[in-house]
Design an enzyme around this catalytic site. Sequence first.
Site, PDB file in Angstrom:
ATOM      1  N   LYS A   1      -7.724  -7.906   3.961  1.00  0.00           N
ATOM      2  CA  LYS A   1      -6.492  -8.600   4.373  1.00  0.00           C
ATOM      3  C   LYS A   1      -6.148  -8.383   5.836  1.00  0.00           C
ATOM      4  O   LYS A   1      -5.684  -9.296   6.497  1.00  0.00           O
ATOM      5  CB  LYS A   1      -5.330  -8.181   3.488  1.00  0.00           C
ATOM      6  CG  LYS A   1      -5.439  -8.819   2.126  1.00  0.00           C
ATOM      7  CD  LYS A   1      -4.211  -8.632   1.304  1.00  0.00           C
ATOM      8  CE  LYS A   1      -4.455  -9.174  -0.084  1.00  0.00           C
ATOM      9  NZ  LYS A   1      -3.338  -8.973  -0.978  1.00  0.00           N
TER      10      LYS A   1
ATOM     11  N   ASN B   1      -3.985 -13.645   4.483  1.00  0.00           N
ATOM     12  CA  ASN B   1      -4.739 -13.680   3.227  1.00  0.00           C
ATOM     13  C   ASN B   1      -5.160 -15.078   2.834  1.00  0.00           C
ATOM     14  O   ASN B   1      -5.562 -15.318   1.701  1.00  0.00           O
ATOM     15  CB  ASN B   1      -4.010 -12.967   2.093  1.00  0.00           C
ATOM     16  CG  ASN B   1      -2.679 -13.579   1.814  1.00  0.00           C
ATOM     17  OD1 ASN B   1      -2.124 -14.266   2.654  1.00  0.00           O
ATOM     18  ND2 ASN B   1      -2.174 -13.356   0.651  1.00  0.00           N
TER      19      ASN B   1
ATOM     20  N   GLY C   1       3.148  -0.323   3.038  1.00  0.00           N
ATOM     21  CA  GLY C   1       1.798  -0.773   3.403  1.00  0.00           C
ATOM     22  C   GLY C   1       1.787  -2.284   3.569  1.00  0.00           C
ATOM     23  O   GLY C   1       2.840  -2.898   3.819  1.00  0.00           O
TER      24      GLY C   1
ATOM     25  N   ALA D   1       1.462  -4.809   1.439  1.00  0.00           N
ATOM     26  CA  ALA D   1       2.306  -5.560   0.509  1.00  0.00           C
ATOM     27  C   ALA D   1       3.789  -5.273   0.775  1.00  0.00           C
ATOM     28  O   ALA D   1       4.632  -6.165   0.663  1.00  0.00           O
ATOM     29  CB  ALA D   1       1.942  -5.218  -0.927  1.00  0.00           C
TER      30      ALA D   1
HETATM   31  P1  ATR Z   1      -1.074  -2.207   0.134  1.00  0.00           P
HETATM   32  O1  ATR Z   1      -1.795  -2.999   1.202  1.00  0.00           O
HETATM   33  O2  ATR Z   1      -1.460  -2.605  -1.259  1.00  0.00           O
HETATM   34  O3  ATR Z   1       0.407  -2.217   0.330  1.00  0.00           O
HETATM   35  P2  ATR Z   1      -1.487   0.372   1.385  1.00  0.00           P
HETATM   36  O4  ATR Z   1      -1.349  -0.272   2.709  1.00  0.00           O
HETATM   37  O5  ATR Z   1      -2.574   1.341   1.173  1.00  0.00           O
HETATM   38  O6  ATR Z   1      -1.614  -0.708   0.231  1.00  0.00           O
HETATM   39  O7  ATR Z   1      -0.071   1.073   1.056  1.00  0.00           O
HETATM   40  C1  ATR Z   1       0.098   1.895  -0.023  1.00  0.00           C
HETATM   41  C2  ATR Z   1       1.582   2.260  -0.201  1.00  0.00           C
HETATM   42  O8  ATR Z   1       1.680   3.027  -1.394  1.00  0.00           O
HETATM   43  C3  ATR Z   1       2.135   3.136   0.921  1.00  0.00           C
HETATM   44  O9  ATR Z   1       3.494   2.819   1.124  1.00  0.00           O
HETATM   45  C4  ATR Z   1       1.978   4.541   0.347  1.00  0.00           C
HETATM   46  O10 ATR Z   1       2.907   5.491   0.847  1.00  0.00           O
HETATM   47  P3  ATR Z   1       2.604   6.355   2.198  1.00  0.00           P
HETATM   48  O11 ATR Z   1       2.978   5.460   3.330  1.00  0.00           O
HETATM   49  O12 ATR Z   1       3.474   7.541   2.087  1.00  0.00           O
HETATM   50  O13 ATR Z   1       1.147   6.696   2.166  1.00  0.00           O
HETATM   51  C5  ATR Z   1       2.274   4.291  -1.117  1.00  0.00           C
HETATM   52  N1  ATR Z   1       1.698   5.316  -1.991  1.00  0.00           N
HETATM   53  C6  ATR Z   1       0.395   5.466  -2.327  1.00  0.00           C
HETATM   54  N2  ATR Z   1       0.244   6.508  -3.178  1.00  0.00           N
HETATM   55  C7  ATR Z   1       1.481   7.030  -3.381  1.00  0.00           C
HETATM   56  C8  ATR Z   1       1.987   8.119  -4.161  1.00  0.00           C
HETATM   57  N3  ATR Z   1       1.185   8.879  -4.917  1.00  0.00           N
HETATM   58  N4  ATR Z   1       3.322   8.341  -4.143  1.00  0.00           N
HETATM   59  C9  ATR Z   1       4.143   7.565  -3.408  1.00  0.00           C
HETATM   60  N5  ATR Z   1       3.726   6.529  -2.645  1.00  0.00           N
HETATM   61  C10 ATR Z   1       2.408   6.266  -2.624  1.00  0.00           C
END
Ligand code: ATR
Length: 291
Positions: free
Chosen positions: A74, A95, A149, A151
């Site tokens: 993406k 996307n 992130g 999304a």
């Molecule tokens: P996407 O593109 O699907 O949004 P991403 O960019 O990898 O995926 O973002 C993942 C999101 O999930 C982030 O906001 C991440 O929080 P951090 O910024 O603190 O990393 C969140 N996330 C992933 N695992 C997590 C967990 N175990 N607890 C809380 N937040 C989590």
Amino acid sequence: DLYNFRLIGLDTKVHGVIGNPIGHSKSPHLYNAAFKSINFNGIYLPLLVDSIANFIDTYNSPDFVGYSFTIPHKEAGLKCCDEIDPKAKEIGAVNCMIRRPTDGKLIGYNVDYLGAIAAIEEGLRALNGSSNTSGSLLAGKLFVVMGAGGAGKALAYGGKEKGARVVIANRTYDKAKALADKVGGEAITLAELENFHPEDGMVLANTTSVGMKPRTDQTPISKKALKHYSLVFDAIYTPKWTRLLQEAQESGAAVVFGTEMLLNQAFVQIENFSGVPAPKQLIRDVLARNT
Ligand code: ATR
């Protein structure tokens, strides 16, 4: 049979979804069935791609008129477009890419945010029992987006565009703050979200990966905190019933499934590719048959 072989010829418009892995993607089923039903002379292929840049160099043929990007491409998608729609540029992710017929340039769009916001608004309409489609039901609402992130960004931008008051709750505060500053919202941590209830009837969206298969016992927010929300959306669609959505329903909130985002996003892309309204019920039926 996935493709409309009766129509395939020299003027067939070729589209595809670029990802890795791609074998599990439902999109070819949905798009080809839709194209067939509206008698659009197009096909939509699953394309297993490691490097987007190499792929575009190889396949930048005028016959290829539309691409969708999926995980993990993406953000990389931004780099292969000749031009980027201003909204996608702000969000920082593309996307969908469409070849402009007049000059053959590839234009990148973000339809994730359109799909998610359309799904949430549909949920709000059902909740209000209102058939009034003019104006956004998100306008003026407190809209909490968990995650910052790709999304999360898309949802925060979409909410803001609809006039919602956006709050971004993220595990890492700095990322929430950076996004809140960009869209004009408030930032808090997921821990703070537990005691955040300036009002009741708020709308909640989860864009974190917490609760996704195989860790289906997890949830990003406690059940106790959910009583302040009238509607909860989860971008996760495996499983359909995440722990978050189960607890939201038990707390009396309306729930919007991740598959609704997938479907609404497909409607937008199919309309962009074909130029005619998507056959929505047919697409829903095909997804149901393929899950
Ligand atoms: P996407 O593109 O699907 O949004 P991403 O960019 O990898 O995926 O973002 C993942 C999101 O999930 C982030 O906001 C991440 O929080 P951090 O910024 O603190 O990393 C969140 N996330 C992933 N695992 C997590 C967990 N175990 N607890 C809380 N937040 C989590």
